[in-house]
Design a protein around this motif. Structure first.
Motif, PDB file in Angstrom:
ATOM      1  N   UNK A  83      -8.453  -4.754  -4.602  1.00  0.00           N
ATOM      2  CA  UNK A  83      -7.906  -5.647  -3.573  1.00  0.00           C
ATOM      3  C   UNK A  83      -6.536  -5.177  -3.093  1.00  0.00           C
ATOM      4  N   UNK A  84      -5.669  -4.794  -4.032  1.00  0.00           N
ATOM      5  CA  UNK A  84      -4.321  -4.370  -3.650  1.00  0.00           C
ATOM      6  C   UNK A  84      -4.353  -3.065  -2.857  1.00  0.00           C
ATOM      7  N   UNK A  85      -5.279  -2.184  -3.203  1.00  0.00           N
ATOM      8  CA  UNK A  85      -5.400  -0.935  -2.452  1.00  0.00           C
ATOM      9  C   UNK A  85      -5.855  -1.200  -1.027  1.00  0.00           C
ATOM     10  N   UNK A  86      -6.813  -2.082  -0.851  1.00  0.00           N
ATOM     11  CA  UNK A  86      -7.269  -2.440   0.497  1.00  0.00           C
ATOM     12  C   UNK A  86      -6.102  -2.971   1.324  1.00  0.00           C
ATOM     13  N   UNK A  87      -5.260  -3.801   0.710  1.00  0.00           N
ATOM     14  CA  UNK A  87      -4.107  -4.349   1.426  1.00  0.00           C
ATOM     15  C   UNK A  87      -3.136  -3.248   1.832  1.00  0.00           C
ATOM     16  N   UNK A  88      -2.920  -2.283   0.941  1.00  0.00           N
ATOM     17  CA  UNK A  88      -2.026  -1.165   1.261  1.00  0.00           C
ATOM     18  C   UNK A  88      -2.568  -0.329   2.414  1.00  0.00           C
ATOM     19  N   UNK A  89      -3.869  -0.113   2.422  1.00  0.00           N
ATOM     20  CA  UNK A  89      -4.472   0.720   3.464  1.00  0.00           C
ATOM     21  C   UNK A  89      -4.476   0.040   4.831  1.00  0.00           C
ATOM     22  N   UNK A  90      -4.341  -1.278   4.840  1.00  0.00           N
ATOM     23  CA  UNK A  90      -4.340  -2.026   6.099  1.00  0.00           C
ATOM     24  C   UNK A  90      -2.947  -2.180   6.700  1.00  0.00           C
ATOM     25  N   UNK A  91      -1.904  -1.667   6.036  1.00  0.00           N
ATOM     26  CA  UNK A  91      -0.553  -1.727   6.572  1.00  0.00           C
ATOM     27  C   UNK A  91      -0.434  -0.867   7.826  1.00  0.00           C
ATOM     28  N   UNK A  92       0.515  -1.223   8.695  1.00  0.00           N
ATOM     29  CA  UNK A  92       0.739  -0.419   9.897  1.00  0.00           C
ATOM     30  C   UNK A  92       1.112   1.012   9.530  1.00  0.00           C
ATOM     31  N   UNK A  93       1.907   1.161   8.455  1.00  0.00           N
ATOM     32  CA  UNK A  93       2.255   2.489   7.935  1.00  0.00           C
ATOM     33  C   UNK A  93       1.807   2.569   6.479  1.00  0.00           C
ATOM     34  N   UNK A  94       0.557   2.894   6.225  1.00  0.00           N
ATOM     35  CA  UNK A  94       0.062   2.945   4.850  1.00  0.00           C
ATOM     36  C   UNK A  94       0.701   4.099   4.082  1.00  0.00           C
ATOM     37  N   UNK A  95       0.720   3.996   2.754  1.00  0.00           N
ATOM     38  CA  UNK A  95       1.289   5.083   1.946  1.00  0.00           C
ATOM     39  C   UNK A  95       0.419   6.328   2.007  1.00  0.00           C
TER      40      UNK A  95
END
Length: 338
Positions: free
Chosen positions: A229-241
């Motif tokens: 779940x946390x990875x999905x949230x990170x990937x959906x950021x405007x500037x993902x890591x």
């Protein structure tokens, strides 16, 4: 049952000489000692445990208090290696191990300290528990010799993985690959988590890298669902890591699933790294880059320190023992795409 007298008769020496040889005394000749010990082995001699207890005032039994919050028990892929190393080292010194639980006494549950005293353990090793629990504090503050793993009490010996140095090594490694957008999904609050998280922030700061708050997430250790779940949230950021560090290798599987569901490739599109160095990381494709903890050394050191505390309480130093790990370079971290 073979007795000392039987061995003495077979070797043509006195019972006292046999006793000294089997107890490794230095006031008899090396040849005689070796001959007696060999004969004892050939005759199948085993010392009487009750007699040894009366003579030494020790039971040669060590308690192990291990409570994994995920209830994985001895299938725990990190601590099972640590405890196996502990067991092998303790047995090599003539000790048995017994797991501590909340057994019953007079129609009520025993505390951990009551169980330790009921079993008459010579000492106890404590690992993977909630160290702030009153029963743990009671046991630690008792007169029972105790060694803790990955938690430090002021008045007890601890065996600690170098969590600060380990996270520093891992973070420097991914920085060295060119990453500046580095996210960290860390474990639930604990002394271990605090040390790793502080080291993560400090290493980034030392390298002039700012980390957005949304890049730092929390998930339970070994929880693939939460890291997913946390990875999905990170990937959906405007500037993902461009790189994600995970709390442990097992939890990393959840993150990898989320990345691949998104249609991204590892490490071409995004890099990932774990922590611990468990065997499963060696079988991933690509092989997982991780901070490999020295699990054998942690377990063996804990056993040696506890046995020293039991047998030489006046000269054993009460101090932390720091065990260093190292980055195991796999194929899951590469330079970020330009």
């Amino acid at each position: 049952m073979v007795s000392l007298k039987d061995i003495a008769s077979a070797c043509g020496v006195s019972v006292a000489t046999v006793s000294k040889a089997l107890n490794n005394h230095t006031d008899i000749g090396a040849d005689t000692k070796a001959r007696v010990q060999q004969m004892a082995q050939e005759m199948g001699y085993h010392p009487n445990a009750a007699a040894r207890t009366l003579k030494t005032n020790r039971t040669y039994n060590i308690g192990v208090l291990f409570i994994d919050g995920n209830h994985s028990g001895l299938t725990h892929d990190f601590f099972n290696h640590v405890l196996d190393s502990f067991k092998r080292t303790a047995e090599a010194h003539g000790y048995d191990i017994t797991f501590i639980n909340n057994g019953r006494m007079q129609n009520r549950k025993m505390t951990y300290l009551e169980h330790a005293r009921y079993r008459n353990f010579d000492g106890v090793v404590i690992a993977c528990v909630e160290f702030s629990e009153p029963e743990i504090i009671e046991l630690v503050n008792s007169d029972v010799p105790v060694v803790t793993i990955d938690h430090l009490f002021n008045n007890r010996i601890a065996v600690m993985s170098d969590n600060v140095g380990g996270m520093q090594q891992l973070t420097r490694y991914v920085i060295g690959k060119g990453h500046r957008k580095i996210a960290y999904i860390h474990g639930l609050p604990s002394a271990v988590t605090s040390a790793r998280l502080s080291s993560f922030y400090k290493t980034l700061e030392e390298n002039g890298i700012a980390v957005p708050d949304e890049y730092v997430r929390e998930a339970a250790y070994r929880s693939t669902d939460e890291t997913y779940r946390e990875t999905r949230s990170l990937l959906e950021l405007d500037e993902p890591p461009t790189c994600i560090l995970y709390p442990d290798d097992f939890a990393c599987i959840g993150g990898i699933n989320a990345i691949r569901e998104k249609g991204l490739r590892i490490p071409e599109d995004i890099s990932v790294a774990g922590y611990d160095g468990i065997e499963i990381g060696l079988h991933m494709l690509p092989q997982l880059t991780t901070l490999a903890q020295n699990m054998d050394a942690i377990g063996a050191t804990a056993a040696e320190q506890l046995i020293d505390l039991i047998e030489k309480p006046k000269t054993t130093l009460i101090q932390p023992n720091i065990i260093v790990g190292e980055v195991r370079e796999g194929g899951s971290v590469a330079a970020p795409r330009s």
